[in-house]
Design a protein around this motif. Structure first.
Motif, PDB file in Angstrom:
ATOM      1  N   ILE A  40       0.872  -1.175   0.000  1.00 51.66           N
ATOM      2  CA  ILE A  40       0.000   0.000   0.000  1.00 51.66           C
ATOM      3  C   ILE A  40       0.910   1.226   0.000  1.00 51.66           C
ATOM      4  O   ILE A  40       1.823   1.311   0.823  1.00 51.66           O
ATOM      5  CB  ILE A  40      -0.910  -0.018   1.244  1.00 51.66           C
ATOM      6  CG1 ILE A  40      -1.811  -1.254   1.203  1.00 51.66           C
ATOM      7  CG2 ILE A  40      -1.717   1.271   1.353  1.00 51.66           C
ATOM      8  CD1 ILE A  40      -2.544  -1.542   2.493  1.00 51.66           C
ATOM      9  N   PRO A  41       0.679   2.190  -0.888  1.00 52.50           N
ATOM     10  CA  PRO A  41       1.567   3.354  -0.955  1.00 52.50           C
ATOM     11  C   PRO A  41       1.280   4.409   0.115  1.00 52.50           C
ATOM     12  O   PRO A  41       1.270   5.603  -0.144  1.00 52.50           O
ATOM     13  CB  PRO A  41       1.336   3.883  -2.376  1.00 52.50           C
ATOM     14  CG  PRO A  41      -0.073   3.512  -2.683  1.00 52.50           C
ATOM     15  CD  PRO A  41      -0.304   2.191  -1.982  1.00 52.50           C
ATOM     16  N   VAL A  58       5.410  13.253   0.471  1.00 49.86           N
ATOM     17  CA  VAL A  58       4.974  12.520  -0.709  1.00 49.86           C
ATOM     18  C   VAL A  58       6.175  12.485  -1.628  1.00 49.86           C
ATOM     19  O   VAL A  58       6.776  13.521  -1.916  1.00 49.86           O
ATOM     20  CB  VAL A  58       3.771  13.194  -1.394  1.00 49.86           C
ATOM     21  CG1 VAL A  58       3.388  12.441  -2.659  1.00 49.86           C
ATOM     22  CG2 VAL A  58       2.587  13.276  -0.444  1.00 49.86           C
ATOM     23  N   TYR A  59       6.560  11.279  -2.032  1.00 52.83           N
ATOM     24  CA  TYR A  59       7.777  11.154  -2.831  1.00 52.83           C
ATOM     25  C   TYR A  59       7.639  10.071  -3.884  1.00 52.83           C
ATOM     26  O   TYR A  59       6.772   9.194  -3.792  1.00 52.83           O
ATOM     27  CB  TYR A  59       8.988  10.874  -1.936  1.00 52.83           C
ATOM     28  CG  TYR A  59       8.876   9.607  -1.129  1.00 52.83           C
ATOM     29  CD1 TYR A  59       9.242   8.376  -1.668  1.00 52.83           C
ATOM     30  CD2 TYR A  59       8.380   9.621   0.172  1.00 52.83           C
ATOM     31  CE1 TYR A  59       9.136   7.210  -0.942  1.00 52.83           C
ATOM     32  CE2 TYR A  59       8.270   8.459   0.906  1.00 52.83           C
ATOM     33  CZ  TYR A  59       8.648   7.257   0.340  1.00 52.83           C
ATOM     34  OH  TYR A  59       8.529   6.102   1.059  1.00 52.83           O
ATOM     35  N   ASP A  60       8.510  10.150  -4.889  1.00 55.47           N
ATOM     36  CA  ASP A  60       8.575   9.107  -5.912  1.00 55.47           C
ATOM     37  C   ASP A  60       9.207   7.863  -5.300  1.00 55.47           C
ATOM     38  O   ASP A  60      10.235   7.958  -4.620  1.00 55.47           O
ATOM     39  CB  ASP A  60       9.436   9.568  -7.097  1.00 55.47           C
ATOM     40  CG  ASP A  60       8.763  10.651  -7.917  1.00 55.47           C
ATOM     41  OD1 ASP A  60       7.522  10.705  -7.928  1.00 55.47           O
ATOM     42  OD2 ASP A  60       9.491  11.456  -8.533  1.00 55.47           O
ATOM     43  N   ILE A  61       8.588   6.731  -5.536  1.00 57.72           N
ATOM     44  CA  ILE A  61       9.135   5.453  -5.065  1.00 57.72           C
ATOM     45  C   ILE A  61      10.384   5.162  -5.891  1.00 57.72           C
ATOM     46  O   ILE A  61      10.363   5.268  -7.119  1.00 57.72           O
ATOM     47  CB  ILE A  61       8.091   4.331  -5.215  1.00 57.72           C
ATOM     48  CG1 ILE A  61       6.841   4.664  -4.365  1.00 57.72           C
ATOM     49  CG2 ILE A  61       8.682   2.980  -4.841  1.00 57.72           C
ATOM     50  CD1 ILE A  61       5.632   3.824  -4.702  1.00 57.72           C
ATOM     51  N   GLY A 114       1.700   0.955 -12.169  1.00 59.58           N
ATOM     52  CA  GLY A 114       1.320   2.360 -12.291  1.00 59.58           C
ATOM     53  C   GLY A 114       1.503   3.178 -11.024  1.00 59.58           C
ATOM     54  O   GLY A 114       1.443   4.405 -11.064  1.00 59.58           O
ATOM     55  N   VAL A 115       1.713   2.532  -9.880  1.00 60.46           N
ATOM     56  CA  VAL A 115       1.928   3.273  -8.632  1.00 60.46           C
ATOM     57  C   VAL A 115       3.388   3.711  -8.591  1.00 60.46           C
ATOM     58  O   VAL A 115       4.296   2.872  -8.623  1.00 60.46           O
ATOM     59  CB  VAL A 115       1.576   2.415  -7.389  1.00 60.46           C
ATOM     60  CG1 VAL A 115       1.956   3.137  -6.108  1.00 60.46           C
ATOM     61  CG2 VAL A 115       0.099   2.061  -7.386  1.00 60.46           C
ATOM     62  N   THR A 116       3.601   5.006  -8.519  1.00 57.81           N
ATOM     63  CA  THR A 116       4.965   5.542  -8.526  1.00 57.81           C
ATOM     64  C   THR A 116       5.248   6.474  -7.363  1.00 57.81           C
ATOM     65  O   THR A 116       6.383   6.892  -7.169  1.00 57.81           O
ATOM     66  CB  THR A 116       5.246   6.312  -9.832  1.00 57.81           C
ATOM     67  OG1 THR A 116       4.329   7.412  -9.932  1.00 57.81           O
ATOM     68  CG2 THR A 116       5.118   5.398 -11.047  1.00 57.81           C
TER      69      THR A 116
END
Length: 162
Positions: free
Chosen positions: A13-14, A86-89, A100-102
């Protein structure tokens, strides 16, 4: 005739937590990731186990899983700092998330612990630990959001561990 049941992949889960484990004297616990040969030092981090899991529960669970420290123990104080990143994985870890989750949303907590608290690492996740003064800890962190949280420690720890 055999029947094979396919199981759907389980994705992370992001939504996660970053927990700055520290003492009243502002020493910070850093742990070294075991899944990379690089010197990736960090604080406790981890994702929710399920969408409805309260972030405070995620924080306490991750601290226990990664360090063996029970956030509910006498002398410990878990505090939600009310900050989110909030950051880019990182690309190397995107496969853990749904296609698609980044990006990830991370809530920051502090956990004040007594001096000399025992640390028992989960060897699948971390290979070493160290206690460092907060500025040195910030310099050692590989993640910019983790380094920033270490630098904010004096402001959020002003109330002590009680």
């Amino acid at each position: 005739m055999s029947s094979v049941t396919a199981t759907a992949p389980v994705y992370k889960i992001p939504e996660s937590v970053l927990v700055i484990v520290h003492t009243a004297t502002l020493s910070v616990l850093l742990i070294r990731r075991a899944d990379t040969p690089a010197e990736y030092w960090q604080s406790v981090t981890g994702s929710k186990d399920h969408v409805d899991e309260p972030l405070e529960c995620t924080a306490a669970r991750e601290v226990l899983e990664e360090t063996g420290i029970d956030a509910a123990s006498a002398g410990c104080a878990l505090r939600d700092w009310g900050l989110e990143n909030v950051y880019d994985i990182y690309p190397r870890w995107r496969h853990r998330y749904a296609p698609g989750v980044t990006r990830n949303r991370e809530r920051v907590f502090g956990l004040c612990v007594p001096e000399g608290v025992a640390v028992r690492l989960n060897p699948r996740e971390h290979s070493r630990f160290t206690w460092l003064p907060w500025r040195e800890a910030a310099d050692r962190c590989f993640s910019p959001s983790n380094a920033e949280a270490c630098l904010l420690l004096p402001r959020f720890a002003a109330g002590g561990c009680a």
